[in-house]
Enzyme design. Structure first.
Site, mmCIF file in Angstrom:
data_model
loop_
_atom_site.group_PDB
_atom_site.id
_atom_site.type_symbol
_atom_site.label_atom_id
_atom_site.label_comp_id
_atom_site.label_asym_id
_atom_site.label_seq_id
_atom_site.Cartn_x
_atom_site.Cartn_y
_atom_site.Cartn_z
ATOM 1 N N PHE A 86 0.644 -1.161 0.065
ATOM 2 C CA PHE A 86 -0.069 0.019 -0.135
ATOM 3 C C PHE A 86 0.976 1.279 -0.050
ATOM 4 O O PHE A 86 2.042 1.312 0.531
ATOM 5 C CB PHE A 86 -0.870 0.039 1.391
ATOM 6 C CG PHE A 86 -1.955 1.370 1.483
ATOM 7 C CD1 PHE A 86 -2.688 1.641 0.282
ATOM 8 C CD2 PHE A 86 -1.392 2.287 2.354
ATOM 9 C CE1 PHE A 86 -3.694 2.378 0.274
ATOM 10 C CE2 PHE A 86 -2.645 3.461 2.992
ATOM 11 C CZ PHE A 86 -3.152 3.676 1.431
ATOM 12 N N GLN A 87 0.722 2.087 -0.993
ATOM 13 C CA GLN A 87 1.399 3.492 -1.483
ATOM 14 C C GLN A 87 2.432 3.221 -1.253
ATOM 15 O O GLN A 87 3.668 3.520 -1.103
ATOM 16 C CB GLN A 87 1.263 4.260 0.014
ATOM 17 C CG GLN A 87 -0.261 4.874 0.057
ATOM 18 C CD GLN A 87 -0.147 5.731 1.261
ATOM 19 O OE1 GLN A 87 0.152 6.445 2.178
ATOM 20 N NE2 GLN A 87 -1.510 6.996 0.645
ATOM 21 N N LYS B 264 9.427 2.940 6.386
ATOM 22 C CA LYS B 264 8.942 3.817 8.092
ATOM 23 C C LYS B 264 9.910 2.789 8.779
ATOM 24 O O LYS B 264 10.208 3.068 10.002
ATOM 25 C CB LYS B 264 7.556 3.415 7.646
ATOM 26 C CG LYS B 264 6.898 3.481 8.984
ATOM 27 C CD LYS B 264 5.335 3.458 9.061
ATOM 28 C CE LYS B 264 4.893 3.668 10.703
ATOM 29 N NZ LYS B 264 3.400 4.007 9.829
ATOM 30 N N MET C 265 -0.010 32.321 -23.876
ATOM 31 C CA MET C 265 1.884 32.065 -24.229
ATOM 32 C C MET C 265 1.162 31.394 -25.727
ATOM 33 O O MET C 265 1.316 31.097 -27.064
ATOM 34 C CB MET C 265 2.184 31.439 -23.626
ATOM 35 C CG MET C 265 3.937 31.897 -24.205
ATOM 36 S SD MET C 265 4.512 33.122 -25.446
ATOM 37 C CE MET C 265 5.350 34.201 -24.021
HETATM 38 C C1 TPP Z 1 2.674 22.725 -16.552
HETATM 39 C C2 TPP Z 1 2.650 23.604 -17.553
HETATM 40 N N1 TPP Z 1 0.884 23.153 -18.437
HETATM 41 C C3 TPP Z 1 1.264 23.768 -19.666
HETATM 42 C C4 TPP Z 1 2.185 24.294 -20.000
HETATM 43 C C5 TPP Z 1 2.397 24.526 -21.075
HETATM 44 N N2 TPP Z 1 2.065 26.627 -21.451
HETATM 45 C C6 TPP Z 1 2.579 27.591 -21.618
HETATM 46 S S1 TPP Z 1 2.502 28.922 -21.488
HETATM 47 C C7 TPP Z 1 1.190 28.460 -21.344
HETATM 48 C C8 TPP Z 1 -0.224 29.525 -21.030
HETATM 49 C C9 TPP Z 1 -0.175 29.887 -19.681
HETATM 50 O O1 TPP Z 1 -1.155 30.875 -19.135
HETATM 51 P P1 TPP Z 1 -1.748 32.072 -18.191
HETATM 52 O O2 TPP Z 1 -0.949 31.501 -16.760
HETATM 53 O O3 TPP Z 1 -3.125 32.239 -18.080
HETATM 54 O O4 TPP Z 1 -0.391 32.470 -18.863
HETATM 55 P P2 TPP Z 1 -0.533 33.687 -20.334
HETATM 56 O O5 TPP Z 1 0.354 33.553 -20.794
HETATM 57 O O6 TPP Z 1 -1.946 34.403 -20.427
HETATM 58 O O7 TPP Z 1 -0.041 35.082 -18.956
HETATM 59 C C10 TPP Z 1 0.431 26.852 -20.833
HETATM 60 C C11 TPP Z 1 -0.871 26.138 -20.917
HETATM 61 C C12 TPP Z 1 3.299 24.770 -18.575
HETATM 62 N N3 TPP Z 1 4.169 25.064 -19.389
HETATM 63 N N4 TPP Z 1 3.314 23.759 -18.033
#
Ligand code: TPP
Ligand code: MG
Lengths: 162, 564
Positions: free
Chosen positions: B112-113, B162, B476
């Site tokens: 478990f775990q 543990k 982005m």
């Molecule tokens: C954990 C994770 N999942 C997906 C990505 C891909 N990714 C890079 S930037 C982005 C958009 C981020 O959106 P937001 O936080 O609204 O920032 P904005 O670019 O709009 O300022 C994504 C999905 C990532 N960098 N990290």
């Protein structure tokens, strides 16, 4: 760039997981391992890994540095380009019908290898040597019929000055 | 010799390393350790998700210059740390992560775990251990801290079954350790340094490219002295921001995909590029064949594998950045530097021209511009705040419009680019620096990845500020879709998000919103100063389709930038 074969001799801590770190490094970074041989050295806490890899000159520099970067690596020595001796052992199971047994034994004699098991229809031959010798033997035995082989992989040590 | 339980030995060993804070989350496999921890004066910050614990320890490490420590249970507790560990590994942040494990006699039985966390984290830790004997605890902790902080730093994980945490063994404190197989090179080769000095004295168009290694080696002062003495303009990687004063006339700002025009152009045209504590990541170099193609490249780094990994380097120097810069400064003192400024005058003029023709810029509109928010944040805090970021446009605007004059003030997930980093990292930074204003510059998408840590901030009275640049998009990614996928916004619109003001209030924190440009300054003033004593979420409803410029399309030469 040209990929060439490199023989590396790596001294590592003899601990669980070390081999997995090395194998993981190669798979994670896309390097290839042609053969790998691991066993304890005279010092039981240290193992020697003899590895054959194919890489171009830039990649081999990275491989050596990455290997060295592993916390459990004590020393990385590249033998290729140095004066060294290399050996590999192969067990070859060949089909040994009555009509070609004599020929097999003649080949065994010429190559100074040994028959280590005799079955109803098969001989198992033990051969030790460098790559050239082993390939030559295998090419002579192939027409007779090789059932299977087991190779140790290359082990090697540098030569001491004479 | 004393007879102690494994947990007691662990606590003694952590105290011996000077640990005063642990970020963690308990569970069955670590219950004995927690029982013991509660009897010490080590502060424990109970996060709301183990990923948060690791990012918080990361933020703590960067804000304090010390090693961050986390503790979690086996199985899901351990797997939840992996993203945080990977981020710290990419950014070379010193962490020690202690995971509980099932009892030794159950290992391998799918108990478990049970998970093989040592196997899982092998490629994203600097080193890791599975302990099988309580007698090894003291030595392993010592070794783990030594490995985490020395050489090129990084996270080290220790998996503790543990049964050994409750087993009684004799304990003896461990003195200094020396490891046969690990011995990083701090002192650079003198011959190489001589070459560097000759190149510096000859160069007409030199550039220093500084990275996170300068900050990690605590070599910012030495870098500043070097650049000023040798009269060399400085650009920084994302991780290097703050290594050299961003407001210094010699600073050219950030290099790379969203670097400044002058930083990227000067790299393309320089005759000498001195990379210090960098790893020539693809977000910096763009197309490697054309990167600094006219330059003799010097690369100073403590990690030999960084050198010649991505680009050919004519003059490698393996050594600690600070130690190397110190020596270079001493050598400069003994050199004839007369007329060095004049020698570079045409170069400075050229850089000035790049700066004036293509400065970092954006246009105001009727909606709030995200760049404006960051700019005002910079003005109001006078550049003194510790800034953490999430990932995406918010991160790049933070890097471009907040100017960092000191190390340890910009805390971002650079190498992994891990959304959800900023809030827990801010919490860790605030624990390390209670005196400082700590602000997470966030995106509306990223903040939702670890917003549960608001509860942690509340529980420990950590008055972190969250500035959400709320564009309603995974901005982005949307920007890439706009530029390279004909505006097909596949799955990047976040049409449903919580009301961030109410979210803050639900946690008992303060929530504020700005929807018009004229609200920006009052909301910032209120959130940062009037509500200084508690966590605040400030929701800035910004222009939805604003993009980050300059931008180098992936794989293009960095001198080929898309401009506003
Ligand atoms: C954990 C994770 N999942 C997906 C990505 C891909 N990714 C890079 S930037 C982005 C958009 C981020 O959106 P937001 O936080 O609204 O920032 P904005 O670019 O709009 O300022 C994504 C999905 C990532 N960098 N990290
Ligand atoms: Mg967004």
């Amino acid at each position: 760039m040209n990929e060439e074969k490199h023989i590396l001799s790596i001294l590592v801590d003899n601990e669980p997981g070390v081999l997995s770190r090395i194998a993981g490094l190669f798979s994670g970074r896309g390097y290839n391992i042609e053969s790998l041989c691991v066993a304890e050295t005279l010092e039981p806490k240290i193992s020697r890994i003899t590895m054959v890899t194919k890489a171009d000159s830039i990649a081999i520099e990275q491989i050596k540095k990455q290997l060295h970067k592993l916390i459990n690596t004590i020393k990385v020595i590249e033998l290729t380009g140095q004066d060294f001796v290399q050996r590999e052992m192969v067990l070859v199971k060949v089909t040994a019908k009555p009509e070609n047994r004599a020929e097999i034994l003649r080949i065994v004699d010429i190559f100074r290898c040994k028959v280590v098991d005799v079955g109803k229809e098969h001989y198992t031959i033990e051969v030790t040597g460098d790559e050239g010798k082993i390939n030559a033997l295998l090419s002579l035995l192939r027409p007779i019929g090789i059932k299977e082989i087991a190779k140790t992989g290359i082990i090697a040590l540098n030569r001491e000055p004479k | 010799m004393e007879e102690l339980t494994g947990s007691q030995i662990l606590m003694r060993s952590l105290k011996a390393e000077g640990v005063d804070t642990i970020f963690g989350y308990p569970g069955g496999a670590v219950i004995d350790i927690y029982d013991e921890l509660a009897r010490t004066d080590i502060k424990h910050i109970l996060v709301r998700h183990e990923q948060g614990a690791v990012h918080a320890a990361d933020g703590y490490a960067r804000a304090s210059g010390r090693t961050g420590v986390c503790m979690v249970t086996s199985g899901p507790g351990a797997t939840n740390t992996v993203t945080g560990i990977a981020s710290a590994y990419m950014d070379s942040i010193p962490l020690v992560v202690i995971t509980g494990q099932v009892p030794t006699h159950l290992i391998g039985n799918d108990a478990f775990q049970e998970v093989d966390i040592v196997g899982i984290t092998r490629p994203c830790t600097k080193h890791n251990y599975l302990l099988k004997d309580a007698a090894d605890i003291a030595k392993t902790i010592k070794e783990a801290f030594y490995i985490a902080r020395s050489g090129r730093p990084g996270p080290v994980l220790i998996d503790l079954p543990k049964d050994i945490t409750s087993k009684i063994t004799s304990y003896e404190p461990v003195g200094e350790i020396k490891m046969k197989s690990y011995n990083p090179t701090y002192e650079p080769n003198q011959k190489q340094l001589k070459k560097v000095i000759d190149l510096v004295l000859e160069a007409k168009r030199p550039v220093i490219f500084a990275g996170g290694g300068v900050i990690l080696s605590k070599g910012s002062e030495e870098l500043t002295e070097f650049a000023r003495k040798a009269q060399i303009p400085v650009t920084m990687s994302l991780m290097g921001l703050g290594a050299f004063p961003g407001t210094d006339p010699l600073s050219m700002g950030m290099i790379g995909m969203h670097g400044t025009y002058r930083a990227n152009m000067s790299t393309g045209e320089c005759d000498l590029l001195i990379g210090i504590g960098v790893r020539f990541d693809d977000r910096v170099t763009g197309k490697t064949d054309s990167f600094a193609s006219q330059a003799n490249i010097v690369h100073i780094d403590i990690d030999p594998t960084s050198i010649r990994k991505n680009i050919p380097v004519a003059t490698p120097v393996v050594g600690d950045c600070r130690c190397t810069l110190k020596k270079l400064n001493e050598m400069l003192d003994r050199s004839n530097l007369d007329g060095i400024g004049e020698k570079r005058s045409a170069w400075f003029k050229q850089i000035e021209q790049w700066k004036s023709t293509n400065p970092l810029a954006y246009s105001q509109g009727s909606a709030i511009k995200p760049q404006f928010v960051v700019e005002q944040l910079y003005e109001l805090t006078q550049g003194e705040a510790i800034i953490t970021t999430e990932v995406g446009q918010n991160q790049m605007w933070a890097a471009q419009y907040y100017h960092f004059d000191k190390p340890g003030h910009f805390i971002t997930s650079g190498g992994l680019g891990c959304m959800g980093f900023g809030l827990p990292a801010a919490i860790g930074a605030q624990v390390a620096r209670p005196d400082k204003l700590v602000v997470d510059i966030a995106g509306d998408g990223s903040i939702q990845m670890n917003s549960q840590e608001m509860a942690t901030a509340m529980q420990y009275g950590l008055p972190v500020k969250i500035v959400i640049l709320n564009n309603g998009y995974l901005g982005m990614v949307r920007q890439w879709q706009e530029l390279f996928y004909e505006k097909r916004y596949a799955c990047t619109q976040m049409s449903t998000a919580p009301d961030f003001v109410k979210l803050a209030e639900a946690y008992g924190a303060a929530g504020l919103r700005a929807s018009k440009p004229e609200d920006v300054i009052p909301v910032l003033k209120q959130g940062l100063f009037e509500l200084r004593d508690r966590p605040v979420i400030m929701d800035f409803v910004v222009e939805q389709e604003e993009s980050v410029y300059p931008m180098v399309p992936a794989g293009a030469p960095i001198t080929e930038m898309l401009l506003v």
